[in-house]
Design a protein around this motif. Sequence first.
Motif, PDB file in Angstrom:
ATOM      1  N   HIS A  46       0.858  -1.193   0.000  1.00  0.00           N
ATOM      2  CA  HIS A  46       0.000   0.000   0.000  1.00  0.00           C
ATOM      3  C   HIS A  46       0.890   1.237   0.000  1.00  0.00           C
ATOM      4  O   HIS A  46       1.753   1.387   0.863  1.00  0.00           O
ATOM      5  N   ILE A  47       0.685   2.133  -0.988  1.00  0.00           N
ATOM      6  CA  ILE A  47       1.615   3.247  -1.217  1.00  0.00           C
ATOM      7  C   ILE A  47       0.886   4.582  -1.111  1.00  0.00           C
ATOM      8  O   ILE A  47      -0.039   4.859  -1.864  1.00  0.00           O
ATOM      9  N   PRO A 155      -1.755  -5.410   5.248  1.00  0.00           N
ATOM     10  CA  PRO A 155      -0.941  -5.481   4.028  1.00  0.00           C
ATOM     11  C   PRO A 155       0.406  -6.147   4.312  1.00  0.00           C
ATOM     12  O   PRO A 155       0.798  -6.296   5.469  1.00  0.00           O
ATOM     13  N   ALA A 156       1.108  -6.531   3.251  1.00  0.00           N
ATOM     14  CA  ALA A 156       2.456  -7.081   3.418  1.00  0.00           C
ATOM     15  C   ALA A 156       3.451  -5.971   3.737  1.00  0.00           C
ATOM     16  O   ALA A 156       4.433  -6.185   4.455  1.00  0.00           O
ATOM     17  N   LEU A 157       3.161  -4.757   3.218  1.00  0.00           N
ATOM     18  CA  LEU A 157       4.098  -3.646   3.336  1.00  0.00           C
ATOM     19  C   LEU A 157       3.337  -2.354   3.096  1.00  0.00           C
ATOM     20  O   LEU A 157       2.430  -2.312   2.272  1.00  0.00           O
ATOM     21  N   LEU A 186      -0.435   3.225   7.889  1.00  0.00           N
ATOM     22  CA  LEU A 186       0.423   2.350   8.711  1.00  0.00           C
ATOM     23  C   LEU A 186      -0.445   1.409   9.536  1.00  0.00           C
ATOM     24  O   LEU A 186      -1.482   1.797  10.061  1.00  0.00           O
ATOM     25  N   LYS A 187      -0.006   0.153   9.652  1.00  0.00           N
ATOM     26  CA  LYS A 187      -0.810  -0.868  10.341  1.00  0.00           C
ATOM     27  C   LYS A 187       0.033  -1.599  11.391  1.00  0.00           C
ATOM     28  O   LYS A 187       1.245  -1.752  11.223  1.00  0.00           O
ATOM     29  N   ALA A 209       3.566   5.659  13.695  1.00  0.00           N
ATOM     30  CA  ALA A 209       4.094   4.288  13.642  1.00  0.00           C
ATOM     31  C   ALA A 209       4.254   3.720  15.056  1.00  0.00           C
ATOM     32  O   ALA A 209       3.916   2.563  15.323  1.00  0.00           O
ATOM     33  N   GLU A 210       4.749   4.556  15.949  1.00  0.00           N
ATOM     34  CA  GLU A 210       4.926   4.111  17.338  1.00  0.00           C
ATOM     35  C   GLU A 210       3.567   3.825  17.987  1.00  0.00           C
ATOM     36  O   GLU A 210       3.403   2.831  18.703  1.00  0.00           O
ATOM     37  N   ALA A 211       2.595   4.673  17.699  1.00  0.00           N
ATOM     38  CA  ALA A 211       1.265   4.510  18.295  1.00  0.00           C
ATOM     39  C   ALA A 211       0.590   3.207  17.856  1.00  0.00           C
ATOM     40  O   ALA A 211      -0.098   2.560  18.649  1.00  0.00           O
TER      41      ALA A 211
END
Length: 420
Positions: A46-47, A155-157, A186-187, A209-211
């Motif tokens: 996912h971009i 997602p994978a990335l 972000l997941k 990202a940290e959350a």
Amino acid sequence: MSQGSDVVLQRLMALHPKVIDLVLDRVWRLLEALGNPQDRLPPVIHIAGTNGKGSTLAMIRAGLEAEGKRVCAYTSPHLARFHERIRLPDGPISEEALMAVLEECEAANGDAPITYFEITTCAALLAFSRVEADYVLLEVGLGGRLDATNVVAKPALTVITPVSIDHQQYLGETLGEIAGEKAGILKPGVPGIVARQEDAARDVIEARAEAVGAPLSIAGQDWDAYEDQGRMAYFDERGLLDLPLPVLIGAHQVANAGTALASLRALGVGDAACEAAVTRAEWPARMQRLRTGPLVEQAGERDLWLDGGHNAAAGVALAEALGRLPDRPLHLICGMLNTKDVRGYMAPLAAVAEHLHAVEIPGEAATLSAADTAAAARDVGLEASEAESVSAALADVPEDARVLICGSLYLAGTVLRENG
């Protein structure tokens, strides 16, 4: 002649009065009615980002396909035909397959309000759920957090390309607010690849990202890419890659290639696939040299290029790329939408161009008038005149010039259609 899918797409445009309305409720409702195809996809990359999403996606696809992987890709907007948006492993979706998924989505949705982008995204997910593939590359349409593509739980990335100021009316006034929307893809537990960012954007992405618990791999910290003596160097914890410069032109494409390579390395591909990513990628209307067609014939000795970038960051990247080409007088043929930062886009180009010929974008309700486009160019110190069309503008350019048709992907699409 109009195709059947064009007729259905016209009907779908009438289902919601707004072109953009960022909530996910309508998408979830339709996906549920379709049996949740988003849960039956091959691994998803996912971009999101403001600039470079499409080029980065094209390079990731080229790398994966070089390893023999079957890849689906969803991008927007299209340039010449809608079918380009939904790419299956064997090429753009066929007219027959597109008709089938559009009509299925239309029937499942009924008369309920849904935007054109939302229902066509659902159609793409439905198509991807029914083919044998190794990966699906999903390009965010706008923002990220509330974008119709943001429906894949794991997602994978995830990938975030450079974030800059654009679409403030939807995403927020500040760089931090806009980055927050992009970081919405972000997941938990899903690796995220992050291109080089301004500090305000990077801080927000790292906090998000940290959350959520998403491990990040960040340009300038975990990996980097740069031009070195006419080659491209990429390095990360696995070592150094010495590669040719990307086939896509411009210093910004070296940065985009770095993001693509970091993504491919995270997926475990080999060095040969990494080289293919930079040497085999194809992405029209990004500093694309036009070599055949009626416009090229009309151009004669003129050097003819096409680019669809349309915000201030794209203007900077474009001016840099143009400055590296062999010296010729540069004339711009420019058409823009009235929703864009026109002066911000043109200011960097004023330093490298001699003249701008302003045109309207045919068939676009939101086109900026040629008069307003020319006035904006003059405001930033660029000599400008108005023209009735791209062809009329081209006829007015000196024979020894380099000509760049620019300012909008919609204008680029018109040029590619008319130029065959």
